[in-house]
Design an enzyme around this catalytic site. Structure first.
Site, PDB file in Angstrom:
ATOM      1  N   ARG A   1      13.299  -1.777  -5.659  1.00 29.55           N
ATOM      2  CA  ARG A   1      12.062  -1.457  -6.375  1.00 29.55           C
ATOM      3  C   ARG A   1      12.333  -0.642  -7.644  1.00 29.55           C
ATOM      4  O   ARG A   1      11.735  -0.884  -8.693  1.00 29.55           O
ATOM      5  CB  ARG A   1      11.115  -0.679  -5.451  1.00 29.55           C
TER       6      ARG A   1
ATOM      7  N   ASP B   1      -6.809   2.459  -5.910  1.00 30.31           N
ATOM      8  CA  ASP B   1      -5.411   2.306  -5.524  1.00 30.31           C
ATOM      9  C   ASP B   1      -4.566   3.248  -6.365  1.00 30.31           C
ATOM     10  O   ASP B   1      -4.987   3.699  -7.439  1.00 30.31           O
ATOM     11  CB  ASP B   1      -4.940   0.857  -5.713  1.00 30.31           C
TER      12      ASP B   1
END
Length: 284
Positions: A39, A150
């Protein structure tokens, strides 16, 4: 030839894991070292950096808004965002067959506020919008708002666009696909959520542990999120939900999650096989 960035060392992993935990509450076990390496490479490539240690130094060299923005980018690449419409269908059956009629029957003020607390790429709040629209006969003259939040900025941009294809929409019935989506002129495999449903949903950035929560929420969806937090952060999160939810509200969590040993503020209520919690009476 592009330089291949190696995996995080144990020391580097611990530094980044600590940084991520302090910023977002997300707890990464050491078994996630490969995942985190993969990531983080996205940010290194974007910033044209060669080493994880360079990125760590870069973050700490920033100040003010620049540092805040890079933290947001860091959490963005770390967050897991895969989802689809009508995921865990029993939750939406419980919403439609029990929760919405219950609120329509008992609520004195004609306002319906639903919060998709970790909305990812928008499938959950738009599914909720479809469910409400399919039962709009219950809410004539009501002010309806679906709040979608979010911590990952990129997914909020995707959600606001409202374009979906493939696995994301495979559980949408043909009737609902026709009723609530327009097929793209550019790509017949892509479907755009229609204005009626889209206008019901408002998207916002929100960090559970740093930002203020919305208030007077009738229904909160926070599914498969607590699994990323340790017990301390789970307790803090549920406490804040209790402060946000209406007295007769409903809290939806994931099938693999529980509030047992986390909170005494909610009571478990099994509705059509869906794990739902309702707030206990408030003291004082």
């Amino acid at each position: 030839m592009e330089l291949q960035i190696k995996r995080l060392s144990n020391d580097e992993f611990n530094k980044f894991a600590k940084l991520i935990y302090e910023e977002s509450g997300i707890f990464l076990k050491e078994t996630k070292i490969t995942l985190l390496s993969n990531r983080l490479r996205k940010r290194l490539h974007a910033l044209k950096l060669d080493e994880f240690s360079d990125y760590y130094k870069y973050i700490h060299s920033l100040e003010g808004d620049e540092k805040k923005k890079e933290y947001e980018q860091l959490i963005d690449v770390v967050s897991t965002n895969e989802t689809y419409f009508f995921r865990n269908e029993r939750h939406f059956e419980a919403l439609v067959k029990y929760c919405l009629p219950e609120i329509a029957r008992n609520k004195r003020t004609k306002t319906l506020r639903i919060w998709s607390a970790a909305c990812s790429t928008g499938e959950e709040p738009y599914t909720i919008a479809i469910c409400v629209l399919e039962n709009k006969n219950l809410f004539h003259g009501w002010n309806i708002e679906i709040i979608a939040t979010d911590i990952a900025l990129s997914v909020l941009d995707f959600a606001a666009d409202g374009e979906y294809s493939g696995r994301r929409i495979e559980k949408v019935s043909q009737g609902n696909l026709t009723k609530y989506f327009n097929r793209s002129n550019e790509d017949p495999n892509v479907y755009q959520i229609k204005k009626e449903a889209k206008d019901m949903v408002n998207f916002y950035y929100l960090n559970f542990f740093k930002n203020t929560f919305p208030k007077n929420i009738d229904i909160i969806f926070c599914r498969n999120v607590m699994i990323y937090f340790d017990k301390d952060h789970q307790r803090k999160l549920i406490k804040k939900f209790y402060e946000s939810i209406a007295d007769d509200g409903f809290l939806f969590i994931g099938h693999s999650e529980t509030l047992h040993s986390i909170s005494d503020d909610f009571a478990y209520k099994k509705i059509l096989e869906a794990p739902v919690y309702v707030p206990k009476p408030r003291r004082g």
